[in-house]
Design a protein around this motif. Structure first.
Motif, PDB file in Angstrom:
ATOM      1  N   CYS A   8     -35.664  66.247 -17.903  1.00 56.21           N
ATOM      2  CA  CYS A   8     -34.877  66.003 -16.645  1.00 56.21           C
ATOM      3  C   CYS A   8     -33.547  65.412 -16.921  1.00 56.21           C
ATOM      4  N   ASP A   9     -32.497  66.100 -15.799  1.00 59.52           N
ATOM      5  CA  ASP A   9     -30.937  65.763 -16.047  1.00 59.52           C
ATOM      6  C   ASP A   9     -30.774  64.184 -15.994  1.00 59.52           C
ATOM      7  N   LYS A  10     -31.353  63.660 -14.992  1.00 57.84           N
ATOM      8  CA  LYS A  10     -31.458  62.312 -14.406  1.00 57.84           C
ATOM      9  C   LYS A  10     -31.977  61.317 -15.542  1.00 57.84           C
ATOM     10  N   LYS A  11     -33.182  61.443 -15.623  1.00 56.86           N
ATOM     11  CA  LYS A  11     -33.948  60.516 -16.723  1.00 56.86           C
ATOM     12  C   LYS A  11     -33.794  60.738 -17.920  1.00 56.86           C
ATOM     13  N   HIS A  12     -33.262  62.167 -18.343  1.00 61.57           N
ATOM     14  CA  HIS A  12     -33.130  62.417 -19.747  1.00 61.57           C
ATOM     15  C   HIS A  12     -34.454  62.413 -20.628  1.00 61.57           C
ATOM     16  N   ASP A  22     -39.191  61.197  -7.329  1.00 57.98           N
ATOM     17  CA  ASP A  22     -37.933  61.490  -6.884  1.00 57.98           C
ATOM     18  C   ASP A  22     -37.560  63.109  -6.567  1.00 57.98           C
ATOM     19  N   CYS A  26     -34.125  65.374  -6.125  1.00 61.77           N
ATOM     20  CA  CYS A  26     -33.392  66.098  -7.270  1.00 61.77           C
ATOM     21  C   CYS A  26     -32.553  67.079  -6.914  1.00 61.77           C
TER      22      CYS A  26
END
Length: 125
Positions: A8-12, A22, A26
């Motif tokens: 995931c780009d946001k939660k890494h 979410d 996304c």
């Protein structure tokens, strides 16, 4: 649950997009679903511990925590910690400043004791 192929780009982290709250917001979701891709996997003990705020520490930091309360009775810093000692795992539960310490033969048992607040006897060897 984690995904073994998507990060995931946001939660890494390797979270399955199909299970993410979410997903609708996304910008770069995975287009697969666990039923199709088959890449859903259980979380490792380390991932569970880190998500719960447990810190992995070395021998020197563990000694510093356990030595800090000898004179005052208040151990610092507060928190939950895991130290690998040879083939054993030592859990230190210092959320209340008492530095409860237990030794386990597996990382999963140590994490279970620290994260789920179950009695030592229920966690295995």
């Amino acid at each position: 649950m984690r995904c073994s192929i998507f990060n995931c780009d946001k939660k890494h982290m390797n979270q399955c997009c199909a299970l993410c709250p979410d997903l609708r917001r996304c910008k770069n979701p995975c287009l697969n679903h666990p039923d199709r891709c088959g890449k859903l996997r259980a979380e490792t003990p380390r991932e569970i511990a880190v998500a719960a705020g447990v810190r992995y520490i070395g021998k020197n930091e563990a000694a510093r925590i356990l030595d800090s309360g000898e004179t005052t009775g208040e151990y610092k810093p507060l928190g939950r910690f895991i130290r690998k000692a040879g083939r054993k795992f030592v859990g230190i539960d210092n959320r209340d400043g008492d530095a409860w310490t237990e030794e386990f033969s597996t990382e999963a048992a140590c994490v279970r004791w620290l994260v789920e607040d179950v009695p030592r006897e229920e966690c295995g060897p």
